[in-house]
Design a protein around this motif. Structure first.
Motif, PDB file in Angstrom:
ATOM      1  N   ALA A 177       0.854  -1.185   0.000  1.00 38.98           N
ATOM      2  CA  ALA A 177       0.000   0.000   0.000  1.00 38.98           C
ATOM      3  C   ALA A 177       0.893   1.239   0.000  1.00 38.98           C
ATOM      4  CB  ALA A 177      -0.902   0.007   1.222  1.00 38.98           C
ATOM      5  N   CYS A 178       0.547   2.205  -0.829  1.00 41.06           N
ATOM      6  CA  CYS A 178       1.332   3.441  -0.895  1.00 41.06           C
ATOM      7  C   CYS A 178       1.287   4.142   0.466  1.00 41.06           C
ATOM      8  CB  CYS A 178       0.759   4.352  -1.974  1.00 41.06           C
ATOM      9  SG  CYS A 178       1.474   6.018  -1.949  1.00 41.06           S
ATOM     10  N   PRO A 179       2.462   4.542   1.011  1.00 48.27           N
ATOM     11  CA  PRO A 179       2.460   5.201   2.322  1.00 48.27           C
ATOM     12  C   PRO A 179       1.805   6.587   2.285  1.00 48.27           C
ATOM     13  CG  PRO A 179       4.688   5.127   1.397  1.00 48.27           C
ATOM     14  CD  PRO A 179       3.808   4.362   0.457  1.00 48.27           C
ATOM     15  N   LYS A 180       1.633   7.147   1.081  1.00 50.05           N
ATOM     16  CA  LYS A 180       1.050   8.482   1.006  1.00 50.05           C
ATOM     17  C   LYS A 180      -0.466   8.434   0.769  1.00 50.05           C
ATOM     18  CE  LYS A 180       1.952  13.010  -0.941  1.00 50.05           C
ATOM     19  NZ  LYS A 180       2.432  13.709  -2.133  1.00 50.05           N
ATOM     20  N   CYS A 181      -0.905   7.678  -0.252  1.00 56.72           N
ATOM     21  CA  CYS A 181      -2.330   7.695  -0.602  1.00 56.72           C
ATOM     22  C   CYS A 181      -3.040   6.382  -0.241  1.00 56.72           C
ATOM     23  CB  CYS A 181      -2.517   8.011  -2.081  1.00 56.72           C
ATOM     24  SG  CYS A 181      -2.102   6.632  -3.167  1.00 56.72           S
ATOM     25  N   ASN A 182      -2.237   5.423   0.299  1.00 59.30           N
ATOM     26  CA  ASN A 182      -2.821   4.151   0.728  1.00 59.30           C
ATOM     27  C   ASN A 182      -3.292   3.233  -0.390  1.00 59.30           C
ATOM     28  OD1 ASN A 182      -2.656   3.488   3.431  1.00 59.30           O
ATOM     29  ND2 ASN A 182      -4.162   5.072   3.984  1.00 59.30           N
ATOM     30  N   THR A 210       7.306   3.547  -7.497  1.00 63.00           N
ATOM     31  CA  THR A 210       6.568   4.762  -7.818  1.00 63.00           C
ATOM     32  C   THR A 210       5.082   4.403  -7.796  1.00 63.00           C
ATOM     33  OG1 THR A 210       8.354   5.517  -9.249  1.00 63.00           O
ATOM     34  CG2 THR A 210       6.227   6.611  -9.506  1.00 63.00           C
ATOM     35  N   CYS A 211       4.324   5.037  -6.924  1.00 61.43           N
ATOM     36  CA  CYS A 211       2.912   4.691  -6.760  1.00 61.43           C
ATOM     37  C   CYS A 211       2.152   4.900  -8.084  1.00 61.43           C
ATOM     38  CB  CYS A 211       2.284   5.554  -5.664  1.00 61.43           C
ATOM     39  SG  CYS A 211       0.506   5.297  -5.508  1.00 61.43           S
ATOM     40  N   GLU A 212       1.381   3.878  -8.478  1.00 59.44           N
ATOM     41  CA  GLU A 212       0.680   3.963  -9.762  1.00 59.44           C
ATOM     42  C   GLU A 212      -0.496   4.942  -9.692  1.00 59.44           C
ATOM     43  OE1 GLU A 212      -0.375  -0.174 -10.253  1.00 59.44           O
ATOM     44  OE2 GLU A 212      -2.173   0.041  -8.998  1.00 59.44           O
ATOM     45  N   GLU A 213      -0.894   5.298  -8.478  1.00 63.49           N
ATOM     46  CA  GLU A 213      -2.034   6.200  -8.316  1.00 63.49           C
ATOM     47  C   GLU A 213      -1.591   7.659  -8.185  1.00 63.49           C
ATOM     48  OE1 GLU A 213      -5.122   5.118  -8.466  1.00 63.49           O
ATOM     49  OE2 GLU A 213      -6.094   7.044  -8.017  1.00 63.49           O
ATOM     50  N   CYS A 214      -0.635   7.915  -7.255  1.00 60.39           N
ATOM     51  CA  CYS A 214      -0.286   9.316  -6.962  1.00 60.39           C
ATOM     52  C   CYS A 214       1.147   9.671  -7.332  1.00 60.39           C
ATOM     53  CB  CYS A 214      -0.544   9.624  -5.491  1.00 60.39           C
ATOM     54  SG  CYS A 214       0.700   8.932  -4.376  1.00 60.39           S
ATOM     55  N   SER A 215       1.881   8.714  -7.911  1.00 59.72           N
ATOM     56  CA  SER A 215       3.272   8.923  -8.354  1.00 59.72           C
ATOM     57  C   SER A 215       4.261   9.195  -7.224  1.00 59.72           C
ATOM     58  CB  SER A 215       3.370  10.068  -9.375  1.00 59.72           C
ATOM     59  OG  SER A 215       2.548   9.802 -10.461  1.00 59.72           O
TER      60      SER A 215
END
Ligand SMILES: [Zn+2]
Length: 230
Positions: free
Chosen positions: A10-15, A47-52
Motif C-alpha cells: 500500500a502506498c504510504p502516502k495515498c494508501n 513509484t505509486c501507480e495512483e499518486c506517483s
C-alpha cells in the motif's frame, strides 16, 4: 541468482494498494547494474501507480557477489530487538544451508539491519578489509570522542570513497539530520598493526570477544557498554 517477487504493497502516502516487483536476492555477476542501484538507493524503490509518490521498501534482501565471494543479508528490524533479529538470521542461515548440496560448505553470510549498514559492509568487503578490525577502529573513535561522537546520536561509517592506499577514511554522520559532520583519516598502518595484534594468539582479548556476531557493530557495542555503566 537474482530473485524478483511480486508483493502487495500500500502506498504510504495515498494508501492505494498495488502489486509491485521487489528483489529478494541479487546476484551482481548476473546483474552488475543492481549493485549500483542498491548503492544509489534505487533498488526496491516504488513509484505509486495512483499518486506517483516515490518510496523505497525496506525488506529482507540477500546480496551476493560470487566473484568476490561476498554475501550480505539485509534484514530490516521493524519492531524486533537486535537479539530477535539475530535469532531470525540464524534460522535463515540454517534454511540456506539445508538448501545447498551436502558437499558445498555453508557460505559466510554477513548480517546487517539497515540500508546504510549494507552499503558500508559492502565497501569494507570490496576493499578486502576485515569487518571486525574496521568496527574496532570505529569503536575506538566512539570511545575517544564520546562527548562529540555519542553512539546514540552519531553514526561512524567507513568511507571507501575517501580512503586511499595509505589512509582509511571514516565519516561522522548525525543520525537524526543525516548530515555528515566530520571526516577522519587513519593511517593504514593503524589497521595493519591492529590486524597483527589481533592475529597474535598470545594476545587477549581477541576480536571475537568484542564482536561475537552474527551482528557486528561498534555502535551497538558502545551503546551496550554505556548502558551497563552505573
Ligand atoms: Zn500513492
Amino acid at each position: 541468482m537474482s530473485q524478483l517477487k511480486t508483493y502487495p504493497i500500500a502506498c504510504p502516502k495515498c494508501n492505494h494498494p498495488q502489486e509491485v516487483d521487489l528483489y529478494d536476492a541479487i546476484n551482481t555477476v548476473e546483474d552488475p547494474d543492481l549493485r549500483n542501484e542498491l548503492i544509489g538507493n534505487k533498488l526496491n524503490v516504488v513509484t505509486c501507480e495512483e499518486c506517483s509518490f516515490v518510496f523505497s521498501v525496506d525488506k529482507p534482501l540477500l546480496y551476493h557477489d560470487p566473484e568476490l565471494d561476498i554475501m550480505i543479508y539485509w534484514m530490516p528490524l521493524h519492531d524486533q530487538t537486535i537479539e530477535e533479529g539475530e535469532q531470525q538470521f540464524r534460522e535463515f542461515i540454517t534454511t540456506l544451508a539445508h538448501a545447498l548440496p551436502d558437499d558445498i560448505p555453508a557460505p559466510q553470510v554477513h548480517l546487517v539491519f539497515t540500508r546504510s549498514e549494507l552499503a558500508e559492509r559492502l565497501f569494507i568487503l570490496e576493499a578486502e578489509l576485515d569487518e571486525r578490525i574496521i568496527e574496532y577502529m570505529k569503536y575506538m573513535i566512539y570511545a575517544r570522542n564520546i562527548e562529540k561522537v555519542h553512539p546514540a546520536k552519531k553514526y561512524v561509517l567507513f568511507n571507501s570513497h575517501d580512503s586511499t592506499e595509505d589512509q582509511l577514511a571514516f565519516i561522522i554522520q548525525d543520525i537524526e539530520t543525516r548530515k555528515i559532520e566530520g571526516l577522519l583519516h587513519y593511517d593504514r598502518a593503524a589497521y595493519d598493526s591492529l590486524d597483527e595484534m589481533f592475529d597474535d594468539d598470545e594476545q587477549t582479548p581477541d576480536l571475537f570477544e568484542f564482536f561475537p556476531g552474527p551482528y557486528i557493530s561498534a555502535r551497538e557495542l558502545m551503546l551496550n557498554e554505556l548502558n551497563r555503566e552505573p
